[in-house]
Structures are given as C-alpha cells and as structure tokens.
Design an enzyme around this catalytic site. Structure first.
Site, PDB file in Angstrom:
ATOM      1  CB  ILE A  99      -0.953  -0.014   1.208  1.00  0.00           C
ATOM      2  CG1 ILE A  99      -1.954  -1.159   1.014  1.00  0.00           C
ATOM      3  CG2 ILE A  99      -1.646   1.326   1.373  1.00  0.00           C
ATOM      4  CD1 ILE A  99      -3.220  -1.068   1.793  1.00  0.00           C
ATOM      5  N   GLY A 100       0.843   1.953  -1.119  1.00  0.00           N
ATOM      6  CA  GLY A 100       1.803   3.027  -1.364  1.00  0.00           C
ATOM      7  C   GLY A 100       1.689   4.230  -0.453  1.00  0.00           C
ATOM      8  CB  SER A 129       4.496   0.272  -1.777  1.00  0.00           C
ATOM      9  OG  SER A 129       4.402   1.079  -2.933  1.00  0.00           O
ATOM     10  CB  THR A 179       2.555  -3.708  -9.360  1.00  0.00           C
ATOM     11  OG1 THR A 179       2.668  -4.171  -8.011  1.00  0.00           O
ATOM     12  CG2 THR A 179       1.123  -3.286  -9.627  1.00  0.00           C
ATOM     13  CG  HIS A 284      -3.982  -1.935  -7.916  1.00  0.00           C
ATOM     14  ND1 HIS A 284      -2.721  -2.069  -8.421  1.00  0.00           N
ATOM     15  CD2 HIS A 284      -3.902  -0.902  -7.040  1.00  0.00           C
ATOM     16  CE1 HIS A 284      -1.916  -1.151  -7.885  1.00  0.00           C
ATOM     17  NE2 HIS A 284      -2.617  -0.442  -7.025  1.00  0.00           N
ATOM     18  NE  ARG A 287      -5.584   2.235  -4.633  1.00  0.00           N
ATOM     19  CZ  ARG A 287      -5.926   3.343  -3.994  1.00  0.00           C
ATOM     20  NH1 ARG A 287      -7.046   3.382  -3.317  1.00  0.00           N
ATOM     21  NH2 ARG A 287      -5.156   4.413  -4.030  1.00  0.00           N
ATOM     22  N   GLY A 316     -10.473  -7.378  -1.823  1.00  0.00           N
ATOM     23  CA  GLY A 316     -11.785  -7.563  -1.201  1.00  0.00           C
ATOM     24  C   GLY A 316     -11.786  -8.404   0.057  1.00  0.00           C
TER      25      GLY A 316
END
Ligand code: FNR
Length: 388
Positions: A99-100, A129, A179, A284, A287, A316
């Site tokens: 999670i950036g 990340s 990614t 993702h 997003r 999810g």
C-alpha cells in the site's frame, strides 16, 4: 498449543475487568472509525477506487457467493495455519499487500515503519511498496525475523529499476513482486474531484530520494528541489511491461519473481513459461480499472492454469472467513489491503496488529468449527459457489 483463535479469549477475559477492545474486530466497525479519524484527502485516497467503484464493491461482495461446507467428527483441537512459500515455512497464510501510502497512515508519517513492527509482532510478512515514506532498507530493518517482500513499480529508466532491485536484495527482502497494472493511474473520481494525488506533492518518495541513480537523474538533492524531483519521477514512473521484458526482469535478481495483477488463465500460463516464480491474482482492489469482475471469481481458473506454481491473492478480503474462502479456492497466501491501512490509521503498529490478529482468529475459528485442521485440508475441501 496456542492458536490464533485464542485472541477471542483474551478479549472476553479482558471484558471481565471491564475492558473492551480498543479497536473494532470487524471491518465495518473499523472502516467507520477510520472514516472519522482520517484526513479527508487520505481517506479519499485509501477508500476510493476506479470509476463508480463497482469493481471494488464487487470484490468484497463476491465472497458472499462462495461458501465452505462444514465437516464434522474431525479432531480440530489442534490446528495449523502455516504455509510454505518461496522455500520458507510461514506461520500464517496471510501477508500485508503493498500500500503506497502506508507511510502517511500514521500521525508521525512513518507508517511504513509501523507496518514493519506489525509484521515483526505477528509473523505476517509485509510487502513494501516502491512508494514509501522511509527507505526500504529502514523498513526491512524493522521487521525482525519476519520476512518481507518488495513490490516494484518498474521505472522506465532501467538503471533505476536495477538499483531498486539490488537494494531490495541487499536489504534481505525474500521476493520481488512486480505490479503490472499500474504503469499509469486508473480514473479515480474521488481523487480527481479534489485534484489530489499524494505523489505529486512529494509524498511517499523515500525510495527514490534515497536512490543514487535517481539522485543522479535529478542532478541535485531531491529534498532541495521537490517540484523538480517530482517532475523527474513523473517522467520515469511507469514502464509498460510486456512479455519481452521478462528476460530482463529475470536477469535483475535471483529472488523469486511474482507478477501482480494476473487475472486471466492464459496470462498465468504465459507468466510461468516466461520464468515467473509465482502469480499474484489481484485487480488492485478495484483502484485501477472498473472492469466489473470480482477478483475472487477469477481466482479458481488462474489457480487451475498455474498448476503447482503458487498463486497469491488479494482484493476484497475483509474477514477471516474471506481468508479461508480464498485459501479453499487455491490461494497459496492471502493479501490483506485496506483493513491494515485502517488499523495503522487508528492505532499505528498496535492497530495493524489488532486487525491482523482479528482476521487470523476468525479464520482459525472457522477452521476449528468447520473441521479443517490445516490449510491443506481446507484446500482439499474447496469452496462451493452459491447460485443467486
Ligand atoms: C494499493 N495497492 C497497491 N498495490 C501495489 O502493487 N503497489 C502499491 O503501491 C499500492 N498502493 C495502494 C494504495 C492504496 C491506498 C490501496 C488501497 C491499495 C493495491 C494493494 O496492493 C491491493 O491489491 C489492494 O489493496 C487489495 O484490495 P483491498 O482488499 O484493499 O480492497
């Protein structure tokens, strides 16, 4: 033998002294608390997604049309949730997804270090990340004995990509997660309506700012010219990767390479043929593209195509029963995303530890009640798709 489910006894026993949990044990309560605590811009960035967010809602909702059939008369008094991954025995089947903006999720701006402490305390690996507030070396140092994975947003500048990967290897990360779905940003109305994109404001840039190659590209210390350094970053951020890049990626590292964002069985097969060590099935968290399909529904064909190659999964996952369902559908390990970001926001490392322990406790208790002694038993049983 201690079990993750014992967390509920700790909570009930504390209740006898009049103590209730500091943070909610369920996702709905957690999100509600985070909504009240987070700055509007950070909340929009973390909670929001692509388009009208149909895909991100579907990701979570789709777990409801999968079910686990209970088995009885099985001695489940002793349970084992450990898994084998990348040649390691890991005590839990979950990991923290990259999670950036983790760095921004704590008041002190060092959320990446807090997440590392949560990893150290729980044994849940952290995927760090490329976008962090502390350099990847510092984050790795905070993880104790728990392994970490490094997630690469592949820069267009090959030397910069090589430098980041070399640093991740040297810092002791155990896998390189590349990614694939984010060489550009998806259409995110919440952020667009507020014209806010954290990276352009110089946030979560520590891995670039601290990189010798990036510093050479900027030509002066990035801290002294943030807008100039951000401009260089925007120019190099997202390389469009194709299969033709696999030999180059492979040449960069001896670490296991995991391709994140694979949702089609043909892509899974191709990835393995081209030298990927693992597949990471994920959209993702909805997003990046509002394509409409829930990631969990795409997992079974990807697992089937991958044969024996491990398939990591996220998108999810909101509860321990979601974790169990993803494992039953063949995930080798299950990624937790937004829930731990909310935990960090509410209570730093302690909040994230609580979120991870709650998820693990619920998964463990589901296995206890439904007759599965270990992850292999859950996988053998599978999950049933409920017809609407
Ligand atoms: C992400 N995700 C992500 N993925 C990645 O490969 N690198 C990154 O830097 C980020 N950054 C990021 C920021 C925020 C705020 C979110 C919510 C997500 C995607 C992440 O790894 C994972 O795929 C999703 O979080 C899974 O969806 P849920 O379960 O969080 O809804």
């Amino acid at each position: 033998m201690p079990h993750f489910g014992d967390y509920q006894f700790d909570i009930y026993l504390a209740g006898l002294r009049g103590v209730v949990p500091k943070y909610p044990v369920d996702f709905a309560g957690l999100e509600q608390r985070a909504e009240a605590a987070m700055s509007p811009s950070l909340l929009r960035y973390v909670q929001g997604g692509c388009g009208d967010e149909h895909t991100q809602r579907s990701n979570a909702a789709a777990f409801r049309h999968w079910g686990i059939v209970p088995r009885m008369m099985v001695d489940c008094s002793s349970r084992d949730l450990s898994i084998d991954l990348f040649g390691m025995r890991l005590p839990t089947p979950v990991f923290m997804a990259p999670i950036g903006v983790t760095g921004l999720c704590t008041q002190d701006g060092h959320g990446d270090l807090a997440a590392a402490r949560a990893a150290a305390e729980t044994g849940v690996p952290l995927t760090v990340s490329t976008l962090t507030n502390d350099p990847l070396e510092h984050v790795a140092a905070g993880m104790g004995d728990t392994p970490g994975f490094f997630q690469l947003y592949t820069p267009k500048d090959r030397e910069l990509a090589e430098s980041l990967v070399r640093r991740a290897e040297a810092a002791g990360y155990k896998a390189l997660i590349v990614t694939l779905d984010t060489w550009t940003t998806g259409w995110r109305p919440r952020d667009l309506n507020a014209a806010n994109f954290p990276q352009l404001r110089g946030h979560v840039m520590a891995n670039y700012w601290s990189d010798p190659r990036f510093r050479a590209m900027v030509g002066r210390p990035p801290e002294e010219d943030v807008p100039g350094a951000v401009k260089v970053w925007t120019e190099t951020f997202g390389k469009v990767l194709t299969w033709a890049d696999m030999p180059w990626l492979r040449s960069l590292t001896t670490l296991p390479i995991v391709l994140k964002g694979i949702c089609h069985p043909d892509d899974a097969r191709r990835a393995i043929d081209e030298g990927a060590d693992a597949i990471y099935c994920s959209n993702h968290g909805g997003r990046q593209a509002n394509g409409g399909l829930a990631a969990i529904d795409l997992l079974p064909p990807v697992v089937a195509a991958a044969g024996g190659t491990p398939v990591l999964f996220d998108s999810g996952v909101r509860s321990g029963s979601d974790v169990a369902k993803a494992l039953a559908l063949g995930a080798a390990a299950v990624g937790i995303g937004r829930p731990y970001a909310y935990g960090l926001e509410l209570g730093g490392a302690e909040g994230a530890v609580h979120v991870l322990r709650s998820l693990l406790a619920e998964a463990d208790l589901l296995m206890a009640v439904n007759g599965f002694v270990d992850v292999a038993a859950l996988r053998r049983a599978g999950a049933v798709r409920i017809q609407p």
